[in-house]
Write a protein that holds these residues in place. Structure first.
Motif, PDB file in Angstrom:
ATOM      1  N   ALA A 295       0.839  -1.207   0.000  1.00  7.70           N
ATOM      2  CA  ALA A 295       0.000   0.000   0.000  1.00  7.70           C
ATOM      3  C   ALA A 295       0.871   1.254   0.000  1.00  7.70           C
ATOM      4  O   ALA A 295       0.595   2.224  -0.729  1.00  7.70           O
ATOM      5  CB  ALA A 295      -0.919  -0.006   1.224  1.00  7.70           C
ATOM      6  N   MET A 296       1.933   1.235   0.797  1.00  6.57           N
ATOM      7  CA  MET A 296       2.831   2.398   0.875  1.00  6.57           C
ATOM      8  C   MET A 296       3.506   2.660  -0.471  1.00  6.57           C
ATOM      9  O   MET A 296       3.584   3.807  -0.921  1.00  6.57           O
ATOM     10  CB  MET A 296       3.887   2.146   1.968  1.00  6.57           C
ATOM     11  N   ILE A 297       3.977   1.597  -1.133  1.00  2.11           N
ATOM     12  CA  ILE A 297       4.650   1.745  -2.429  1.00  2.11           C
ATOM     13  C   ILE A 297       3.677   2.266  -3.485  1.00  2.11           C
ATOM     14  O   ILE A 297       3.952   3.247  -4.183  1.00  2.11           O
ATOM     15  CB  ILE A 297       5.239   0.393  -2.884  1.00  2.11           C
ATOM     16  N   ARG A 298       2.520   1.624  -3.593  1.00 10.58           N
ATOM     17  CA  ARG A 298       1.587   1.966  -4.667  1.00 10.58           C
ATOM     18  C   ARG A 298       0.955   3.345  -4.451  1.00 10.58           C
ATOM     19  O   ARG A 298       0.774   4.117  -5.399  1.00 10.58           O
ATOM     20  CB  ARG A 298       0.506   0.892  -4.801  1.00 10.58           C
ATOM     21  N   VAL A 299       0.628   3.659  -3.215  1.00 15.26           N
ATOM     22  CA  VAL A 299       0.085   4.992  -2.918  1.00 15.26           C
ATOM     23  C   VAL A 299       1.168   6.051  -3.151  1.00 15.26           C
ATOM     24  O   VAL A 299       0.892   7.126  -3.701  1.00 15.26           O
ATOM     25  CB  VAL A 299      -0.458   5.039  -1.469  1.00 15.26           C
ATOM     26  N   GLY A 300       2.436   5.735  -2.766  1.00 15.53           N
ATOM     27  CA  GLY A 300       3.542   6.660  -2.998  1.00 15.53           C
ATOM     28  C   GLY A 300       3.768   6.924  -4.477  1.00 15.53           C
ATOM     29  O   GLY A 300       4.009   8.067  -4.892  1.00 15.53           O
ATOM     30  N   ASN A 301       3.684   5.871  -5.287  1.00 12.96           N
ATOM     31  CA  ASN A 301       3.811   6.037  -6.741  1.00 12.96           C
ATOM     32  C   ASN A 301       2.726   6.953  -7.292  1.00 12.96           C
ATOM     33  O   ASN A 301       2.995   7.857  -8.100  1.00 12.96           O
ATOM     34  CB  ASN A 301       3.724   4.687  -7.453  1.00 12.96           C
ATOM     35  N   GLN A 302       1.463   6.712  -6.885  1.00 10.18           N
ATOM     36  CA  GLN A 302       0.351   7.529  -7.385  1.00 10.18           C
ATOM     37  C   GLN A 302       0.441   8.963  -6.882  1.00 10.18           C
ATOM     38  O   GLN A 302       0.028   9.897  -7.572  1.00 10.18           O
ATOM     39  CB  GLN A 302      -0.996   6.906  -6.968  1.00 10.18           C
ATOM     40  N   LYS A 303       1.015   9.147  -5.706  1.00 10.51           N
ATOM     41  CA  LYS A 303       1.237  10.509  -5.204  1.00 10.51           C
ATOM     42  C   LYS A 303       2.244  11.230  -6.096  1.00 10.51           C
ATOM     43  O   LYS A 303       2.091  12.416  -6.413  1.00 10.51           O
ATOM     44  CB  LYS A 303       1.736  10.471  -3.756  1.00 10.51           C
ATOM     45  N   GLY A 304       3.310  10.496  -6.509  1.00 14.43           N
ATOM     46  CA  GLY A 304       4.296  11.079  -7.423  1.00 14.43           C
ATOM     47  C   GLY A 304       3.672  11.458  -8.756  1.00 14.43           C
ATOM     48  O   GLY A 304       4.035  12.471  -9.360  1.00 14.43           O
ATOM     49  N   LEU A 305       2.702  10.626  -9.205  1.00 15.48           N
ATOM     50  CA  LEU A 305       2.004  10.901 -10.465  1.00 15.48           C
ATOM     51  C   LEU A 305       0.856  11.898 -10.302  1.00 15.48           C
ATOM     52  O   LEU A 305       0.270  12.347 -11.284  1.00 15.48           O
ATOM     53  CB  LEU A 305       1.438   9.589 -11.041  1.00 15.48           C
ATOM     54  N   ARG A 306       0.482  12.170  -9.031  1.00 15.05           N
ATOM     55  CA  ARG A 306      -0.627  13.068  -8.681  1.00 15.05           C
ATOM     56  C   ARG A 306      -1.964  12.581  -9.248  1.00 15.05           C
ATOM     57  O   ARG A 306      -2.812  13.351  -9.664  1.00 15.05           O
ATOM     58  CB  ARG A 306      -0.336  14.510  -9.121  1.00 15.05           C
ATOM     59  N   ASN A 307      -2.137  11.253  -9.243  1.00 12.54           N
ATOM     60  CA  ASN A 307      -3.391  10.648  -9.720  1.00 12.54           C
ATOM     61  C   ASN A 307      -4.181  10.192  -8.486  1.00 12.54           C
ATOM     62  O   ASN A 307      -4.099   9.043  -8.061  1.00 12.54           O
ATOM     63  CB  ASN A 307      -3.087   9.466 -10.646  1.00 12.54           C
ATOM     64  N   PHE A 308      -4.950  11.092  -7.909  1.00 12.33           N
ATOM     65  CA  PHE A 308      -5.559  10.833  -6.600  1.00 12.33           C
ATOM     66  C   PHE A 308      -6.782   9.902  -6.641  1.00 12.33           C
ATOM     67  O   PHE A 308      -6.974   9.114  -5.723  1.00 12.33           O
ATOM     68  CB  PHE A 308      -5.886  12.158  -5.905  1.00 12.33           C
ATOM     69  N   PRO A 309      -7.633   9.953  -7.692  1.00 14.37           N
ATOM     70  CA  PRO A 309      -8.722   8.963  -7.742  1.00 14.37           C
ATOM     71  C   PRO A 309      -8.172   7.527  -7.823  1.00 14.37           C
ATOM     72  O   PRO A 309      -8.693   6.614  -7.170  1.00 14.37           O
ATOM     73  CB  PRO A 309      -9.483   9.338  -9.029  1.00 14.37           C
ATOM     74  N   GLU A 310      -7.095   7.347  -8.610  1.00 14.68           N
ATOM     75  CA  GLU A 310      -6.471   6.022  -8.732  1.00 14.68           C
ATOM     76  C   GLU A 310      -5.814   5.622  -7.404  1.00 14.68           C
ATOM     77  O   GLU A 310      -5.860   4.468  -6.994  1.00 14.68           O
ATOM     78  CB  GLU A 310      -5.432   6.047  -9.861  1.00 14.68           C
ATOM     79  N   LEU A 311      -5.226   6.595  -6.746  1.00 15.63           N
ATOM     80  CA  LEU A 311      -4.604   6.365  -5.432  1.00 15.63           C
ATOM     81  C   LEU A 311      -5.629   5.808  -4.447  1.00 15.63           C
ATOM     82  O   LEU A 311      -5.377   4.817  -3.754  1.00 15.63           O
ATOM     83  CB  LEU A 311      -4.022   7.689  -4.921  1.00 15.63           C
ATOM     84  N   ARG A 312      -6.804   6.411  -4.403  1.00 13.19           N
ATOM     85  CA  ARG A 312      -7.857   5.973  -3.466  1.00 13.19           C
ATOM     86  C   ARG A 312      -8.355   4.572  -3.824  1.00 13.19           C
ATOM     87  O   ARG A 312      -8.507   3.713  -2.948  1.00 13.19           O
ATOM     88  CB  ARG A 312      -9.018   6.967  -3.505  1.00 13.19           C
ATOM     89  N   ARG A 313      -8.545   4.326  -5.123  1.00 13.54           N
ATOM     90  CA  ARG A 313      -9.051   3.013  -5.542  1.00 13.54           C
ATOM     91  C   ARG A 313      -8.046   1.907  -5.222  1.00 13.54           C
ATOM     92  O   ARG A 313      -8.411   0.842  -4.702  1.00 13.54           O
ATOM     93  CB  ARG A 313      -9.342   3.034  -7.048  1.00 13.54           C
ATOM     94  N   ILE A 314      -6.778   2.165  -5.493  1.00 13.89           N
ATOM     95  CA  ILE A 314      -5.738   1.166  -5.227  1.00 13.89           C
ATOM     96  C   ILE A 314      -5.621   0.900  -3.724  1.00 13.89           C
ATOM     97  O   ILE A 314      -5.508  -0.247  -3.285  1.00 13.89           O
ATOM     98  CB  ILE A 314      -4.387   1.623  -5.825  1.00 13.89           C
ATOM     99  N   GLY A 315      -5.653   1.967  -2.930  1.00 11.09           N
ATOM    100  CA  GLY A 315      -5.600   1.797  -1.479  1.00 11.09           C
ATOM    101  C   GLY A 315      -6.735   0.922  -0.974  1.00 11.09           C
ATOM    102  O   GLY A 315      -6.526  -0.022  -0.203  1.00 11.09           O
ATOM    103  N   GLN A 316      -7.953   1.196  -1.436  1.00  4.54           N
ATOM    104  CA  GLN A 316      -9.113   0.429  -0.970  1.00  4.54           C
ATOM    105  C   GLN A 316      -9.071  -1.018  -1.459  1.00  4.54           C
ATOM    106  O   GLN A 316      -9.555  -1.924  -0.774  1.00  4.54           O
ATOM    107  CB  GLN A 316     -10.401   1.126  -1.410  1.00  4.54           C
ATOM    108  N   SER A 317      -8.451  -1.245  -2.634  1.00  2.00           N
ATOM    109  CA  SER A 317      -8.332  -2.635  -3.116  1.00  2.00           C
ATOM    110  C   SER A 317      -7.439  -3.448  -2.184  1.00  2.00           C
ATOM    111  O   SER A 317      -7.700  -4.632  -1.922  1.00  2.00           O
ATOM    112  CB  SER A 317      -7.768  -2.652  -4.541  1.00  2.00           C
ATOM    113  N   ILE A 318      -6.380  -2.813  -1.655  1.00  2.00           N
ATOM    114  CA  ILE A 318      -5.482  -3.517  -0.729  1.00  2.00           C
ATOM    115  C   ILE A 318      -6.169  -3.742   0.616  1.00  2.00           C
ATOM    116  O   ILE A 318      -5.999  -4.786   1.248  1.00  2.00           O
ATOM    117  CB  ILE A 318      -4.153  -2.744  -0.566  1.00  2.00           C
ATOM    118  N   PHE A 319      -6.991  -2.785   1.052  1.00  2.00           N
ATOM    119  CA  PHE A 319      -7.741  -2.970   2.303  1.00  2.00           C
ATOM    120  C   PHE A 319      -8.688  -4.170   2.191  1.00  2.00           C
ATOM    121  O   PHE A 319      -8.803  -4.981   3.124  1.00  2.00           O
ATOM    122  CB  PHE A 319      -8.563  -1.719   2.653  1.00  2.00           C
ATOM    123  N   LEU A 320      -9.374  -4.281   1.048  1.00  2.00           N
ATOM    124  CA  LEU A 320     -10.318  -5.389   0.847  1.00  2.00           C
ATOM    125  C   LEU A 320      -9.585  -6.732   0.834  1.00  2.00           C
ATOM    126  O   LEU A 320     -10.036  -7.698   1.469  1.00  2.00           O
ATOM    127  CB  LEU A 320     -11.084  -5.193  -0.461  1.00  2.00           C
TER     128      LEU A 320
END
Length: 455
Positions: A295-320
């Motif tokens: 989660a830290m790696i993938r959210v960090g990558n999306q933060k670098g890309l500034r793609n926040f909707p994708e960041l939220r979706r990826i985070g929630q997929s890992i939570f599930l």
């Protein structure tokens, strides 16, 4: 609806499995020590538990601090900025080395506390020489963590796993030789287990650096450091991320350490049972830790890309994914709670049959509670990883303090020492604290990601 989350499962698993195996490697060192030492008796097992309780507190600060390297490297990797990635590793190595030496010194100074903690005297006497060696093993372990967090920040999670596997093989062989005095070596008991741990951790850091240096894509990152050039802004950034992260891990590990000490007040059998349940729970917790790193790696990558909707979706997929996995572990604990403790003790030892039977019964009761907190524990560590990927660390630190020490510990203390629940009461407090942490951290992630998307 679920497909937008489940389609990420394959990559999340691919990214997290090497991390999980590496994390399990750390726990497997403790498992091997516990199973082998458990053959010597319940006092020896309790001594390892007491000695490790001091080391775990220091280790949590070191490992927690080192996690600051991963989101910085992941963000630099997402932005294709190699210089920033190397700078994060160099400054992280300096800080981790200094911190590891400081923590070793603090543990040595804290040793006399064992005599004033109402622990069984025979357990304290056994624990002191064990602690000296295991405390020193923090130095190579925390330096290893710096290289590990860097490698994971580049989404290369398998190399730390390889180093951990090698270290485990060394640890088990040395344990067998030195604990029991095999092949002509002296029988050293739990001190032999400490020597095995120390040697394996030096090998672990050396082997990981060797692996990274051999690969072309890493060589420029891990060689040619100019330690004369220290950038204060990078040091400050790592400390600002690392110190709260260290406190987050410290607050959680410290409440489990408090459970060890509270169990020691109840007696050596309660402490041995607590150690068995804690060791088993630690193994399943590593799956959550691994997914938290993903989660830290993938959210960090999306933060670098500034793609926040994708960041939220990826985070929630890992939570599930974590939620579903932890339900499986909860069922395993419920079904195997009476059998798992028998792996740690010699059930045919006639001289200690009364103690061993009591420890097995107590451990089975604790595993019943542990089955339920698997879910809370997994969710809270994975959401914490996602928040670190967002580089949000200050509010989550406050949340973990409130959950563990404002809510969980008072319940553990009261139910454990002032009611008939005793050991089980201690673990009920842990369950309540972890659940509070999971809920509050998820609300924080939900709030932040919605705010970023709106902005």
């Amino acid at each position: 609806m679920f497909q937008q989350y489940t389609k990420e499962f394959r990559y999340n698993v691919k990214l997290s499995v090497p991390v999980i195996m590496g994390m399990l490697g750390h726990t497997f060192v403790q498992l091997a020590d516990n199973i082998m030492v458990g053959q010597l008796g319940t006092a020896e097992l309790a001594a390892v538990s007491l000695g490790n309780s001091f080391v775990f507190i220091a280790m949590s600060l070191g490992i927690g601090f080192s996690t600051a390297i991963t989101p910085l490297v992941a963000e630099a990797d997402g932005a294709k900025n190699k210089a920033d990635g190397k700078s994060a590793l160099k400054h992280g190595l300096i800080l981790c080395t200094v911190l590891s030496l400081a923590l070793f010194g603090i543990i040595l100074l804290a040793k006399p506390l064992m005599y004033s903690m109402e622990q069984p005297p025979e357990v304290v006497e056994l624990a002191l020489p064990y602690l000296d060696l295991v405390a020193f093993s923090l130095v190579p372990l925390i330096v290893f963590q710096a290289f590990k967090q860097f490698s994971e920040g580049l989404s290369q999670t398998k190399y730390p796993m390889y180093a951990t596997v090698i270290a485990n093989v060394v640890n088990i062989v040395l344990n067998y030789i030195l604990i029991f005095g095999s092949f002509g070596f002296p029988k050293m008991g739990i001190v032999g287990a400490a020597i095995g741990t120390l040697a394996s951790r030096f090998i672990m850091v050396g082997y990981l650096w060797y692996l990274l240096k051999r690969k072309n894509k890493f060589r420029d990152y891990v060689t040619g450091f100019n330690f004369n050039k220290i950038e204060k802004n990078v040091i400050r950034k790592i400390i600002n991320l690392g110190f709260p992260s260290a406190l987050q891990m410290f607050f959680e590990v410290a409440i489990f350490t408090a459970a060890i000490w509270l169990s020691g007040v109840l007696g050596k059998n309660a402490q041995a049972a607590n150690q068995i349940a804690l060791n088993l729970s630690s193994m399943t917790f590593m799956f959550g830790m691994g997914l938290g790193v993903a989660a830290m790696i993938r959210v960090g990558n999306q933060k670098g890309l500034r793609n926040f909707p994708e960041l939220r979706r990826i985070g929630q997929s890992i939570f599930l994914l974590t939620f579903l996995l932890e339900i499986v572990f909860a069922v395993l604990f419920l079904l195997g709670r009476n059998w798992f403790p028998t792996l740690y003790l010699d059930v045919n030892d006639v001289a200690n049959i009364a103690d061993n039977s009591m420890v097995i019964t107590l451990a089975a009761e604790l595993l019943l509670v542990a089955a339920f907190f698997q879910i809370s524990d997994g969710i809270q560590v994975v959401v914490l990883g996602a928040l670190r990927g967002l580089q949000d660390v200050k509010i989550p630190t406050l949340i973990t303090f409130i959950a563990y020490w404002g809510i969980g510990f008072p319940v553990s203390y009261y139910l454990g020492l002032h009611t008939h629940f005793k050991s089980t009461g201690i673990w009920i407090g842990l369950l309540i604290g972890l659940t509070a942490s999971a809920i509050m951290l998820y609300l924080r992630f939900d709030y932040l990601t919605k705010k970023l998307i709106r902005a």
